[in-house]
Design a protein around this motif. Structure first.
Motif, PDB file in Angstrom:
ATOM      1  N   TYR A 171     -28.182  28.156 -11.807  1.00  0.00           N
ATOM      2  CA  TYR A 171     -29.004  28.333 -13.009  1.00  0.00           C
ATOM      3  C   TYR A 171     -30.495  28.471 -12.693  1.00  0.00           C
ATOM      4  O   TYR A 171     -31.325  28.451 -13.594  1.00  0.00           O
ATOM      5  CB  TYR A 171     -28.755  27.175 -13.989  1.00  0.00           C
ATOM      6  N   PHE A 197     -26.617  23.203 -19.186  1.00  0.00           N
ATOM      7  CA  PHE A 197     -27.669  24.106 -18.721  1.00  0.00           C
ATOM      8  C   PHE A 197     -27.965  25.187 -19.760  1.00  0.00           C
ATOM      9  O   PHE A 197     -29.124  25.538 -19.988  1.00  0.00           O
ATOM     10  CB  PHE A 197     -27.293  24.759 -17.387  1.00  0.00           C
ATOM     11  N   ASP A 198     -26.928  25.718 -20.400  1.00  0.00           N
ATOM     12  CA  ASP A 198     -27.134  26.744 -21.435  1.00  0.00           C
ATOM     13  C   ASP A 198     -27.933  26.179 -22.607  1.00  0.00           C
ATOM     14  O   ASP A 198     -28.838  26.823 -23.126  1.00  0.00           O
ATOM     15  CB  ASP A 198     -25.790  27.295 -21.928  1.00  0.00           C
ATOM     16  N   GLU A 249     -31.527  25.706 -21.562  1.00  0.00           N
ATOM     17  CA  GLU A 249     -32.225  26.999 -21.572  1.00  0.00           C
ATOM     18  C   GLU A 249     -32.693  27.345 -22.984  1.00  0.00           C
ATOM     19  O   GLU A 249     -33.837  27.765 -23.189  1.00  0.00           O
ATOM     20  CB  GLU A 249     -31.296  28.084 -21.032  1.00  0.00           C
ATOM     21  N   GLU A 290     -22.372  23.443 -17.112  1.00  0.00           N
ATOM     22  CA  GLU A 290     -22.856  24.778 -17.458  1.00  0.00           C
ATOM     23  C   GLU A 290     -23.255  24.853 -18.928  1.00  0.00           C
ATOM     24  O   GLU A 290     -24.262  25.462 -19.276  1.00  0.00           O
ATOM     25  CB  GLU A 290     -21.806  25.827 -17.101  1.00  0.00           C
ATOM     26  N   LYS A 314     -32.314  31.462 -14.481  1.00  0.00           N
ATOM     27  CA  LYS A 314     -32.343  31.292 -15.935  1.00  0.00           C
ATOM     28  C   LYS A 314     -33.364  30.237 -16.345  1.00  0.00           C
ATOM     29  O   LYS A 314     -34.177  30.451 -17.242  1.00  0.00           O
ATOM     30  CB  LYS A 314     -30.961  30.888 -16.457  1.00  0.00           C
TER      31      LYS A 314
END
Length: 197
Positions: free
Chosen positions: A112, A45-46, A49, A42, A115
């Motif tokens: 995700y 992924f953040d 992004e 996670e 996003k």
């Protein structure tokens, strides 16, 4: 001194303090903490992004027609490949990643979806893609490439994978094959051409 005495007297079994993780096929994995690899994914992924949001996908040639064309995608390709490469490098640092099942990795990727596709759409529009539907389709293809890199980093085989949520099986398999055969650039360009025409 009292605290030290309490810890010695209580005879705490530290193996029971933390919830243990689950490995492939739902089998207990006593060496893995429950949320460690998932929270690492996670975090990756953040960061992806944020990187996409600041990426410069605008074609560098002023005389080229902007938009989701073969030329536009080809000119943006080094930046897209760089983003995917950075994501792979983040994944390599996650302990316990290979203990997660393919279904769990797909579920994390699907979580995700909005996003990642949303931020890709935003930068594609900023780069000159006028058609929102085409930008959304291309962002979805790039998201599938991201999930494919996650599966490969997790050493998951293609057999038995079930596409869930926003993940399309045929697109995911195409992305996996493209990465494994080192034809990712061709896959992305061909996919973009299919959207355009």
């Amino acid at each position: 001194m009292k605290l030290k005495h309490i810890l010695i007297e209580s005879d705490i079994d530290l193996n029971k303090v933390f919830m243990k993780g689950v490995g492939p096929g739902g089998k207990p994995n006593p060496d893995q903490l429950t949320d460690e690899p998932e929270s690492g994914i996670e975090d990756a992924f953040d960061e992806l992004e944020q990187d996409i949001n600041t990426a410069d996908l605008e074609p560098k040639k002023v005389d080229e027609a902007l938009g989701l064309t073969l030329a536009g995608v080809a000119l943006s390709m080094p930046e897209i490949i760089k983003l995917i490469g950075k994501f792979v490098n983040l994944l390599k640092k996650i302990p316990g990643l290979k203990a997660l099942s393919g279904d769990r990795l797909i579920a994390l990727g699907d979580k995700y979806h909005h996003k990642i596709t949303g931020v890709f759409e935003k930068v594609l529009k900023a780069a000159g893609v006028k058609d929102s539907v085409k930008a959304k389709k291309f962002a979805n293809i790039l998201h599938h490439v991201i999930i494919a890199t996650l599966l490969i980093a997790g050493a998951v085989s293609l057999s038995g994978l079930v596409a869930k949520g926003s993940v399309k099986g045929s697109l995911l398999k195409g992305a996996l094959n493209a990465i494994k055969t080192k034809e990712l650039r061709a896959f992305i360009i061909t996919s973009a051409e299919a959207i355009v025409w």
